[in-house]
Motif scaffolding. Sequence first.
Motif, mmCIF file in Angstrom:
data_model
loop_
_atom_site.group_PDB
_atom_site.id
_atom_site.type_symbol
_atom_site.label_atom_id
_atom_site.label_comp_id
_atom_site.label_asym_id
_atom_site.label_seq_id
_atom_site.Cartn_x
_atom_site.Cartn_y
_atom_site.Cartn_z
ATOM 1 N N PRO A 1 0.835 -1.209 0.000
ATOM 2 C CA PRO A 1 0.000 0.000 0.000
ATOM 3 C C PRO A 1 0.869 1.257 0.000
ATOM 4 C CG PRO A 1 -0.037 -1.046 2.149
ATOM 5 C CD PRO A 1 0.703 -1.969 1.215
ATOM 6 N N LYS A 2 0.379 2.264 -0.680
ATOM 7 C CA LYS A 2 1.114 3.526 -0.750
ATOM 8 C C LYS A 2 0.974 4.271 0.571
ATOM 9 C CE LYS A 2 0.482 4.088 -5.691
ATOM 10 N NZ LYS A 2 -0.068 4.930 -6.756
ATOM 11 N N PRO A 3 2.059 4.868 1.066
ATOM 12 C CA PRO A 3 1.948 5.641 2.311
ATOM 13 C C PRO A 3 1.105 6.894 2.088
ATOM 14 C CG PRO A 3 4.121 5.902 1.345
ATOM 15 C CD PRO A 3 3.405 4.859 0.532
ATOM 16 N N GLU A 4 0.384 7.268 3.142
ATOM 17 C CA GLU A 4 -0.451 8.463 3.050
ATOM 18 C C GLU A 4 0.438 9.697 3.052
ATOM 19 O OE1 GLU A 4 -3.651 8.629 5.797
ATOM 20 O OE2 GLU A 4 -4.063 6.500 5.625
ATOM 21 N N PRO A 5 0.029 10.747 2.360
ATOM 22 C CA PRO A 5 0.846 11.963 2.354
ATOM 23 C C PRO A 5 0.895 12.604 3.735
ATOM 24 C CG PRO A 5 -1.238 12.332 1.222
ATOM 25 C CD PRO A 5 -1.160 10.869 1.541
ATOM 26 N N VAL A 6 2.011 13.242 4.032
ATOM 27 C CA VAL A 6 2.209 13.889 5.322
ATOM 28 C C VAL A 6 1.434 15.207 5.334
ATOM 29 C CG1 VAL A 6 3.911 14.899 6.880
ATOM 30 C CG2 VAL A 6 4.470 12.851 5.575
ATOM 31 N N LEU A 7 0.676 15.419 6.410
ATOM 32 C CA LEU A 7 -0.116 16.633 6.536
ATOM 33 C C LEU A 7 0.783 17.777 6.997
ATOM 34 C CD1 LEU A 7 -2.918 17.987 6.549
ATOM 35 C CD2 LEU A 7 -3.107 17.296 8.934
ATOM 36 N N GLN A 8 0.825 18.840 6.233
ATOM 37 C CA GLN A 8 1.620 20.019 6.588
ATOM 38 C C GLN A 8 0.734 20.993 7.354
ATOM 39 O OE1 GLN A 8 4.895 20.377 6.078
ATOM 40 N NE2 GLN A 8 4.952 18.359 5.146
ATOM 41 N N LEU A 9 1.131 21.336 8.567
ATOM 42 C CA LEU A 9 0.349 22.248 9.385
ATOM 43 C C LEU A 9 0.851 23.675 9.200
ATOM 44 C CD1 LEU A 9 0.180 20.160 12.661
ATOM 45 C CD2 LEU A 9 -1.540 20.335 10.881
ATOM 46 N N ASP A 10 -0.087 24.606 9.286
ATOM 47 C CA ASP A 10 0.314 26.007 9.191
ATOM 48 C C ASP A 10 0.795 26.491 10.560
ATOM 49 O OD1 ASP A 10 -2.120 25.926 10.418
ATOM 50 O OD2 ASP A 10 -2.973 27.648 9.376
ATOM 51 N N ALA A 11 1.203 27.736 10.630
ATOM 52 C CA ALA A 11 1.796 28.287 11.857
ATOM 53 C C ALA A 11 0.799 28.293 13.017
ATOM 54 C CB ALA A 11 2.311 29.693 11.600
ATOM 55 N N ASP A 12 -0.467 28.608 12.731
ATOM 56 C CA ASP A 12 -1.471 28.639 13.802
ATOM 57 C C ASP A 12 -1.732 27.250 14.372
ATOM 58 O OD1 ASP A 12 -1.779 31.375 13.603
ATOM 59 O OD2 ASP A 12 -3.464 31.229 12.177
ATOM 60 N N ALA A 13 -1.762 26.249 13.513
ATOM 61 C CA ALA A 13 -1.999 24.887 13.982
ATOM 62 C C ALA A 13 -0.825 24.381 14.815
ATOM 63 C CB ALA A 13 -2.250 23.956 12.799
ATOM 64 N N LEU A 14 0.392 24.703 14.413
ATOM 65 C CA LEU A 14 1.565 24.309 15.200
ATOM 66 C C LEU A 14 1.587 25.001 16.546
ATOM 67 C CD1 LEU A 14 4.369 24.236 12.486
ATOM 68 C CD2 LEU A 14 3.371 22.296 13.703
ATOM 69 N N LYS A 15 1.206 26.264 16.569
ATOM 70 C CA LYS A 15 1.165 27.023 17.821
ATOM 71 C C LYS A 15 0.117 26.421 18.766
ATOM 72 C CE LYS A 15 0.920 31.827 19.343
ATOM 73 N NZ LYS A 15 0.667 33.199 18.919
#
Length: 57
Positions: A5-19
């Motif tokens: 199975p193909k790995p799922e793409p990595v979700l990139q979080l924006d600055a607000d989500a990381l904070k």
Amino acid sequence: MVDAPKPEPVLQLDADALKARKRRNLWLGLALGSFVVLVMAVTVIRLTTGIGVSARM
């Protein structure tokens, strides 16, 4: 032969989500640390005062 199975793409979080994630992790860590300190304090108090020790001996 079955393809892997193909790995799922990595979700990139924006600055607000990381904070927001860092803030949640900080509060979770503080809550866990305070719980550990509370359990340690109750244990030390019970051992020094002998609460519950005489009933078992």
